[in-house]
Enzyme design. Structure first.
Site, short mmCIF file in Angstrom:
data_model
loop_
_atom_site.label_atom_id
_atom_site.label_comp_id
_atom_site.label_asym_id
_atom_site.label_seq_id
_atom_site.Cartn_x
_atom_site.Cartn_y
_atom_site.Cartn_z
N ARG A 179 0.82 -1.23 0.00
CA ARG A 179 0.00 0.00 0.00
C ARG A 179 0.86 1.27 0.00
NH1 ARG A 179 -2.38 -3.36 -1.52
NH2 ARG A 179 -4.18 -4.42 -0.65
N SER A 228 -10.20 -0.04 4.03
CA SER A 228 -9.36 -0.45 5.16
C SER A 228 -8.69 0.77 5.77
CB SER A 228 -8.29 -1.43 4.69
OG SER A 228 -8.90 -2.63 4.30
N GLU A 298 -3.66 3.46 6.85
CA GLU A 298 -3.60 3.26 5.39
C GLU A 298 -4.31 4.43 4.71
OE1 GLU A 298 -4.56 -0.66 3.85
OE2 GLU A 298 -5.49 0.21 2.08
C1 FAD Z 1 -15.46 0.15 0.11
C2 FAD Z 1 -13.99 0.29 -0.13
C3 FAD Z 1 -13.23 -0.83 -0.45
C4 FAD Z 1 -11.85 -0.72 -0.69
N1 FAD Z 1 -11.14 -1.86 -1.01
C5 FAD Z 1 -9.82 -1.76 -1.31
C6 FAD Z 1 -9.06 -2.92 -1.69
O1 FAD Z 1 -9.55 -4.03 -1.77
N2 FAD Z 1 -7.76 -2.74 -1.97
C7 FAD Z 1 -7.14 -1.54 -1.92
O2 FAD Z 1 -5.96 -1.45 -2.21
N3 FAD Z 1 -7.83 -0.43 -1.54
C8 FAD Z 1 -9.14 -0.51 -1.25
N4 FAD Z 1 -9.84 0.63 -0.88
C9 FAD Z 1 -9.14 1.92 -0.75
C10 FAD Z 1 -9.09 2.75 -2.03
O3 FAD Z 1 -10.15 2.43 -2.92
C11 FAD Z 1 -7.74 2.60 -2.75
O4 FAD Z 1 -6.67 3.02 -1.94
C12 FAD Z 1 -7.71 3.40 -4.07
O5 FAD Z 1 -6.56 3.03 -4.81
C13 FAD Z 1 -7.70 4.91 -3.84
O6 FAD Z 1 -7.94 5.54 -5.09
P1 FAD Z 1 -8.67 6.96 -5.17
O7 FAD Z 1 -8.73 7.34 -6.61
O8 FAD Z 1 -9.95 6.94 -4.46
O9 FAD Z 1 -7.60 7.88 -4.43
P2 FAD Z 1 -7.84 8.96 -3.27
O10 FAD Z 1 -8.50 8.32 -2.11
O11 FAD Z 1 -8.49 10.17 -3.83
O12 FAD Z 1 -6.33 9.31 -2.88
C14 FAD Z 1 -5.53 8.32 -2.27
C15 FAD Z 1 -4.07 8.73 -2.42
O13 FAD Z 1 -3.70 8.66 -3.78
C16 FAD Z 1 -3.15 9.90 -4.20
N5 FAD Z 1 -3.53 10.10 -5.62
C17 FAD Z 1 -4.77 10.03 -6.16
N6 FAD Z 1 -4.69 10.27 -7.49
C18 FAD Z 1 -3.38 10.50 -7.77
C19 FAD Z 1 -2.66 10.81 -8.97
N7 FAD Z 1 -3.27 10.96 -10.16
N8 FAD Z 1 -1.32 10.97 -8.89
C20 FAD Z 1 -0.68 10.84 -7.68
N9 FAD Z 1 -1.30 10.56 -6.54
C21 FAD Z 1 -2.64 10.38 -6.58
C22 FAD Z 1 -3.75 10.94 -3.29
O14 FAD Z 1 -2.92 12.09 -3.19
C23 FAD Z 1 -3.80 10.18 -1.96
O15 FAD Z 1 -2.52 10.21 -1.35
C24 FAD Z 1 -11.22 0.54 -0.63
C25 FAD Z 1 -11.98 1.68 -0.32
C26 FAD Z 1 -13.36 1.56 -0.08
C27 FAD Z 1 -14.14 2.81 0.21
#
Ligand code: FAD
Length: 313
Positions: A179, A228, A298
Site C-alpha cells: 500500500r 481499510s 492506510e
Molecule cells: C469500500 C472500499 C473498499 C476498498 N477496497 C480496497 C481494496 O480491496 N484494496 C485496496 O488497495 N484499496 C481498497 N480501498 C481503498 C481505495 O479504494 C484505494 O486506496 C484506491 O486506490 C484509492 O484511489 P482513489 O482514486 O480513491 O484515491 P484517493 O482516495 O483520492 O487518494 C488516495 C491517495 O492517492 C493519491 N492520488 C490520487 N490520485 C493521484 C494521482 N493521479 N497521482 C498521484 N497521486 C494520486 C492521493 O494524493 C492520496 O494520497 C477501498 C476503499 C473503499 C471505500
C-alpha cells in the site's frame, strides 16, 4: 470555514490554463466519507500538457495536493490550503495495445480497467473490479486485492513532477511496497500501462462477479467509508487486532467502527472528519494497549484540523 480567494492570483499566474479553477470548492462530495472542508482552490487541468503547464507556473511555495475518487481519504474539517488537483475528462481514456497490454489514464476508475480488460480477453486485472478508486490512487497506494496488487501488473506509469517535468516511471522506479509507492509525493500520475495475459472473457466476467459477491458479503461497500483504515501489520490482520481490542461497533460522534468489517470506519450520516480521525486514533490506542502493536494508517488524511488549526501529518 473559507479561505482567502486564491483564484484571481491563479488566473494571472496561469493565463494559458485550459482547464478550470474554482475557489473554496467543497471537497466532501468528492470523497467516500462525505466529510471535510473546502479546497482553497480546486484545479481541474484539461490534459497532461495543461497539468504540466500549471505545475511549472505555480509559485513553488504554494502547496499542491492531488486527489482521485476520494475512496482512501479523510479531508479534515478545516479544508485544504493551496491548490487541490483533480483529474477528469482529459485523463479518462483506456486503450488496448499489442502484447496484451492496457493503457489507462489516471482518472479512469479501477472498475473500468477491469471491465476493459475483460472485454478484450485480458486476464490478470479482474482484481481491480472491487477497488472503488481510480488509476492514480491505485498507483499511489499500490492498490490490490485477493493476492494481487498494482505492482504485479504495472509495466510503467507516467507522471508530472512539481516543476512540471513529464516523466515515465518503470515498475522498479515506482519503489512499490505494501500500500505504498516510493515516488516523490508531489508527482501527479497521468497514465498507467498494465500487462495482462491471454484469457477468456466469459471466465474473467465470472471471476469479476465472484469478487462483487464476496465484497458485498464482507464489506460495508454501500456505506460512507474509506475502506481499510489501517495497514495489516507484519504477521497480523488489522481487523482481528481491532476486534480483539473490543473496538467492533465503537462510536465517536457519528463515526463508527463497522460491525461488518472492523478495519472499516463509517460515517453514519453526520460525522465530522474530526469524529472519524478521533475514532481511528482511539482504535490505535486500544490496540496498542491490548496487543502492544502500533497500527499504521492506510487512509490518507489531508488538510487542516479545525479544532487545533494544524495539519497535515
Ligand atoms: C469500500 C472500499 C473498499 C476498498 N477496497 C480496497 C481494496 O480491496 N484494496 C485496496 O488497495 N484499496 C481498497 N480501498 C481503498 C481505495 O479504494 C484505494 O486506496 C484506491 O486506490 C484509492 O484511489 P482513489 O482514486 O480513491 O484515491 P484517493 O482516495 O483520492 O487518494 C488516495 C491517495 O492517492 C493519491 N492520488 C490520487 N490520485 C493521484 C494521482 N493521479 N497521482 C498521484 N497521486 C494520486 C492521493 O494524493 C492520496 O494520497 C477501498 C476503499 C473503499 C471505500
Amino acid at each position: 470555514m473559507t479561505f482567502p480567494d486564491l483564484v484571481p492570483a491563479l488566473k494571472s499566474a496561469l493565463p494559458q490554463l485550459r482547464g478550470r479553477v474554482l475557489g473554496n470548492e467543497p471537497l466532501a462530495p468528492l470523497t467516500w466519507f462525505r466529510v471535510g472542508g473546502p479546497a482553497q482552490a480546486l484545479l481541474m487541468p484539461a490534459d497532461e500538457s495543461d497539468l504540466a503547464y500549471a505545475l511549472a507556473s505555480l509559485p513553488r511555495e504554494l502547496p499542491v495536493t492531488v486527489i482521485g475518487l476520494g475512496s482512501n481519504l479523510i479531508v479534515r474539517d478545516g479544508g485544504v490550503a493551496g491548490v487541490v488537483i483533480r483529474l477528469g475528462r482529459g485523463f479518462n481514456e483506456t486503450k488496448v495495445e499489442p502484447g496484451q497490454r492496457l493503457r489507462a489514464g489516471t482518472a479512469v476508475p479501477d472498475l473500468r480497467v477491469a471491465k476493459a480488460a475483460q472485454e478484450a480477453g485480458l486476464a490478470g486485472l479482474a482484481f481491480y473490479r472491487g477497488i472503488p478508486g481510480a488509476v492514480g490512487g491505485a498507483l499511489r497506494m499500490n492498490g490490490g486485492a485477493y493476492g494481487r496488487e498494482t505492482k504485479d501488473v504495472l509495466i510503467e506509469a507516467r507522471g508530472v513532477d512539481r516543476a512540471g517535468n513529464v516523466r515515465t516511471y518503470s515498475n522498479s522506479d515506482m519503489h512499490f511496497s505494501y500500500r505504498h509507492c516510493g515516488v516523490a509525493d508531489d508527482v501527479v500520475f497521468t497514465q498507467a500501462l498494465f500487462q495482462g495475459a491471454s484469457g477468456d472473457p466469459a471466465a474473467i466476467a465470472a471471476e469479476m462477479d465472484e469478487i462483487t459477491a464476496k465484497r458485498e458479503a464482507t464489506q460495508p461497500v454501500k456505506s460512507r467509508t474509506g475502506g481499510s483504515t489501517f495497514k495489516n501489520p507484519e504477521g497480523h490482520k488489522a481487523w482481528q487486532l481491532i476486534d480483539a481490542a473490543g473496538c467492533r461497533g465503537l462510536v465517536v460522534g457519528d463515526a463508527q467502527v463497522s460491525e461488518l468489517h472492523c478495519n472499516f470506519l463509517i460515517n453514519r450520516g453526520n460525522a465530522t472528519a474530526a469524529d472519524i480521525e478521533m475514532l481511528g486514533e482511539e482504535v490505535r490506542r486500544r490496540v496498542q494497549a491490548h496487543a502492544g502493536i502500533t497500527l499504521e494508517w492506510e487512509i490518507k488524511r489531508i488538510g487542516i484540523d479545525q479544532a487545533s488549526g494544524t495539519g497535515p501529518t
